[in-house]
Each structure stands twice: as C-alpha cells, then as structure tokens.
Design a protein around this motif. Structure first.
Motif, short mmCIF file in Angstrom:
data_model
loop_
_atom_site.label_atom_id
_atom_site.label_comp_id
_atom_site.label_asym_id
_atom_site.label_seq_id
_atom_site.Cartn_x
_atom_site.Cartn_y
_atom_site.Cartn_z
N VAL A 24 0.86 -1.17 0.00
CA VAL A 24 0.00 0.00 0.00
C VAL A 24 0.90 1.23 0.00
O VAL A 24 1.77 1.37 0.85
CB VAL A 24 -0.94 0.02 1.22
N VAL A 25 0.69 2.10 -0.99
CA VAL A 25 1.49 3.31 -1.12
C VAL A 25 0.56 4.53 -1.11
O VAL A 25 -0.62 4.43 -1.43
CB VAL A 25 2.35 3.31 -2.40
N CYS A 51 -2.98 5.29 -9.99
CA CYS A 51 -3.01 3.99 -9.31
C CYS A 51 -3.32 2.87 -10.30
O CYS A 51 -2.63 1.85 -10.32
CB CYS A 51 -4.03 4.02 -8.18
N THR A 52 -4.34 3.03 -11.11
CA THR A 52 -4.71 1.98 -12.05
C THR A 52 -3.66 1.81 -13.14
O THR A 52 -3.49 0.70 -13.65
CB THR A 52 -6.09 2.23 -12.67
N ASP A 53 -2.93 2.87 -13.51
CA ASP A 53 -1.83 2.75 -14.46
C ASP A 53 -0.74 1.84 -13.92
O ASP A 53 -0.02 1.20 -14.68
CB ASP A 53 -1.22 4.11 -14.80
N THR A 57 -5.08 -0.89 -7.00
CA THR A 57 -6.48 -0.65 -6.65
C THR A 57 -6.54 0.60 -5.77
O THR A 57 -6.00 0.61 -4.66
CB THR A 57 -7.04 -1.85 -5.86
N PRO A 58 -7.17 1.69 -6.27
CA PRO A 58 -7.24 2.92 -5.47
C PRO A 58 -8.21 2.77 -4.31
O PRO A 58 -9.26 2.14 -4.43
CB PRO A 58 -7.73 3.97 -6.46
N GLU A 89 -3.27 0.28 -3.40
CA GLU A 89 -2.73 -1.05 -3.10
C GLU A 89 -2.18 -1.63 -4.39
O GLU A 89 -2.91 -1.90 -5.34
CB GLU A 89 -3.81 -1.97 -2.53
N LEU A 90 -0.85 -1.79 -4.43
CA LEU A 90 -0.18 -2.32 -5.60
C LEU A 90 -0.04 -3.84 -5.47
O LEU A 90 0.16 -4.36 -4.37
CB LEU A 90 1.20 -1.68 -5.74
N PRO A 91 -0.15 -4.54 -6.59
CA PRO A 91 -0.02 -5.99 -6.55
C PRO A 91 1.43 -6.41 -6.30
O PRO A 91 2.35 -5.61 -6.42
CB PRO A 91 -0.49 -6.43 -7.94
#
Length: 93
Positions: A24-25, A51-53, A57-58, A89-91
């Motif tokens: 999470v950033v 975020c989606t780029d 998940t924003p 939240e980045l994968p």
C-alpha cells in the motif's frame, strides 16, 4: 519439533499468497479547477488514474486534501488549486 513444522507451513502459505506481498502506497498529485468541486474531482481522477496505471487498486475513501488555494486574479480560468493524496494497493511485483 512440532512448532518447526507449523512455522514452515505458515511460511509456505504466505509465500503462495499474492496478497502477502501487496504493498500500500500513498500517491500525491495536484490539479486546478474552476471551483472547489471541480478541483477536487480533477485531483481525485488523476490519483485514481495513476493507481490503475500501476495496476493497483485505489482506496477512494482514503482521499485527503493536503493543500488548497484560490487565486485572487479574476483572469485565471481555473482559479482553484488543490493538492491531494490517496492510498493505492499495488499488486505483488
């Protein structure tokens, strides 16, 4: 010895779980708008797109205004300026 097996099993389960490595950033950005609502909408849109780029998940509920200012100059087409931040939240990479 029984505890070693339990710890090893827990480690293996964490290793195969993609959520275990999610990060999470906080993203920050700024935008201009004709009024406060337009400025807020523009910065939220920029943050969600960023975020989606990144295939994240924003967290729209985490949006926060960091700074806002209105220009006193009547000739400025978009006098409202806003800085905002949002969690993303980045994968697992």
């Amino acid at each position: 010895m029984k505890h070693v097996h339990i710890v090893a099993l827990a480690g293996c389960l964490l290793a195969i779980s993609p959520q275990a490595f999610a990060e999470v950033v906080n993203l920050t950005n700024s935008a201009d708008g004709a009024n406060r609502d337009a400025g807020l909408a523009a910065v939220k849109e920029k943050l969600q797109a960023a975020c989606t780029d990144r295939k994240g998940t924003p967290d729209v509920d985490s949006f926060e205004v960091v700074f806002e200012r209105t220009s006193e100059n009547p000739d400025v087409p978009k006098p409202y300026y806003v800085d905002g931040k949002m969690k993303c939240e980045l994968p697992a990479g």
